[in-house]
Design a protein around this motif. Structure first.
Motif, short mmCIF file in Angstrom:
data_model
loop_
_atom_site.label_atom_id
_atom_site.label_comp_id
_atom_site.label_asym_id
_atom_site.label_seq_id
_atom_site.Cartn_x
_atom_site.Cartn_y
_atom_site.Cartn_z
N THR A 1 0.41 -1.76 -0.39
CA THR A 1 0.29 -0.13 0.27
C THR A 1 0.41 1.26 0.16
N ALA A 2 0.40 2.32 -0.18
CA ALA A 2 0.95 3.78 -0.23
C ALA A 2 1.55 4.20 1.05
N GLU A 3 0.32 3.79 2.19
CA GLU A 3 0.98 3.59 3.33
C GLU A 3 2.63 2.72 3.40
N GLY A 4 2.43 1.77 3.23
CA GLY A 4 3.47 0.73 3.33
C GLY A 4 5.12 1.63 2.94
N LEU A 5 4.58 2.01 1.76
CA LEU A 5 5.26 2.36 1.10
C LEU A 5 6.25 3.71 1.77
N ILE A 6 5.52 4.25 2.36
CA ILE A 6 5.76 5.52 3.22
C ILE A 6 6.49 4.68 3.94
N GLY A 7 5.95 4.11 5.03
CA GLY A 7 6.83 2.95 6.16
C GLY A 7 8.62 2.13 5.76
N LEU A 8 8.32 2.58 4.84
CA LEU A 8 9.46 3.27 4.11
C LEU A 8 10.56 3.42 4.07
N TRP A 9 10.23 4.81 3.97
CA TRP A 9 10.49 5.87 3.52
C TRP A 9 11.06 6.57 5.29
N GLN A 10 10.09 6.45 6.15
CA GLN A 10 10.30 6.68 6.89
C GLN A 10 11.50 6.06 7.95
N ARG A 11 11.36 4.36 7.42
CA ARG A 11 12.91 4.03 8.08
C ARG A 11 13.96 4.00 7.44
#
Length: 399
Positions: free
Chosen positions: A95-105
């Motif tokens: 999901t887009a949220e999952g991609l954002i999580g990668l960016w955060q970490r």
């Protein structure tokens, strides 16, 4: 009038609630949307990229929708957090949220490059040049210019980088990886120097590094490193020439074709330890921690000679008669399966960038069939490194 004001207030609150609810639903939908991918894809985020620009790019490429809401989410929830450059692995179903999580970490895709013990600097540069994920900044530079770029002008590059597996992300430069290897070698050498034997015969760590490179190139069986270092140290102590074939090969450079001759052993080069006294002027290869430790802590004993058995190990001898006998047994009547290093139990996985060259056996020289008596010579002072290295082929001469 009061009723009208209350009605307007109630209507405003209802509309605000509806708007807020619609916005929340829209934001939720934007975050939970699956990326429009049919197979795994890498997202390249160059240095200096922003979340706004990256969201817009992904929407333009059809990977996701509602970039506006995703930008809004990042702005209010991760204000001030940078977007780490590199590559991110996007998979079907993410999901887009999952991609954002990668960016955060900052979970960027990592690659690795292995620099191998015994390689010379020419081989190191070749491996770096073949690594497509590294940003190439050293192409066309001479070795001395490379060292200037790394901030070490005037330093001879041979043996100054630590062999190891280095991880990097897309966008990292070849110079940055070399800097890591240079600093790692300095750190390991300093720590081993602090633990050296009291009678280690070196005036500075660089001399120990030179000796370690001879040990590295001569050793087929790891547990023999200390014994081989002991032989070399004892030879230095009695003024005997080191007479080690890898130094001859290094001095020959690209003229070496896999076979040493007696003419090669007599040829005067700055590295030929059949001709020069003491250590060569510089290391001849990269060395691992074990070789450095062995050079600084040689195994005591009386042996002055060693000859390869043909399985990677050596026979060590205290005197010339015993050595000549071993030469006759293991060198003059070589088996068909003769090897200068042990047969591998399994073929190791080597990165494509490594560029390994198969080992080529060479004709044994005087180290395996020495002169009738030790050749005395004074120990020379440390010699300044030449302006450019003499390249050595990958093959290692058996002893």
């Amino acid at each position: 009038m009061r009723r009208k004001l209350l009605l307007l207030l109630e209507t405003g609150l209802v509309l605000a609630g509806l708007l807020l609810g619609a916005s929340a639903w829209k934001l939720y939908s934007a975050l939970e949307q699956p990326l429009n991918l049919s197979q795994e894809q890498l997202l390249d985020v160059p240095a200096g990229s922003t979340p706004t620009g990256t969201f817009n790019r992904l929407q333009a490429e059809g990977v996701l929708d509602d970039a506006f809401w995703l930008r809004l989410y990042w702005r209010f929830n991760m204000a001030g957090q940078p977007l780490h450059s590199g590559e991110y692995r996007m998979t079907p179903g993410m999901t887009a949220e999952g991609l954002i999580g990668l960016w955060q970490r900052g979970e960027v895709v990592q690659y690795s490059l292995t620099l191998v013990e015994g390689w010379n600097f020419r081989q190191v540069r070749s491996a770096l040049a073949k690594s497509e994920k590294l940003q190439q900044t050293l192409t066309g530079l001479s070795d001395s210019q490379v060292m200037e770029k790394l901030g070490h002008p005037g330093v001879f590059p041979e043996g100054r980088f630590f062999p190891d597996t280095y991880r990097f992300v897309r966008g990292m430069t070849d110079a940055e990886l070399l800097e890591k290897a240079y600093d790692r070698l300095d750190d390991v050498l300093a720590k081993e120097w602090s633990k050296r034997a009291d009678d280690a015969p070196y005036s500075d760590p660089y001399q120990a590094l030179i000796m370690a490179s001879l040990v590295e190139k001569e050793t087929g069986v790891p547990q023999e490193r200390g014994q081989i270092a002991g032989v070399f140290v004892r030879r230095m102590q009695i003024g005997m020439l080191l007479q080690t074939d890898p130094t001859v090969i290094y001095g020959l450079g690209e003229r070496y074709t896999g076979k040493l001759t007696r003419a090669h052993l007599k040829e005067a080069t700055p590295y030929n330890t059949y001709v020069i006294a003491g250590l060569p002027p510089t290391p001849i290869a990269m060395v691992g921690r074990e070789a450095i430790h062995a050079a600084l802590n040689p195994v005591p004993g009386k042996s002055l000679y060693f000859v390869a058995r043909g399985d990677g190990s050596h026979v060590f001898s205290d005197d010339l008669d015993a050595h000549n006998s071993a030469v006759r047994e293991f060198q003059l009547k070589r088996r068909a399966d003769y090897r200068s290093s042990p047969a591998p139990a399994a073929t190791p996985a080597v990165p494509e960038a490594a560029g390994l060259v198969p080992e080529t056996p060479a004709t044994p020289g005087p180290e395996t069939a020495p002169a009738s008596a030790p050749q005395a010579a004074p120990e020379p002072p440390a010699t300044p490194a030449p302006a450019e290295p003499v390249p050595e082929p990958a093959a290692k001469s058996p002893q």
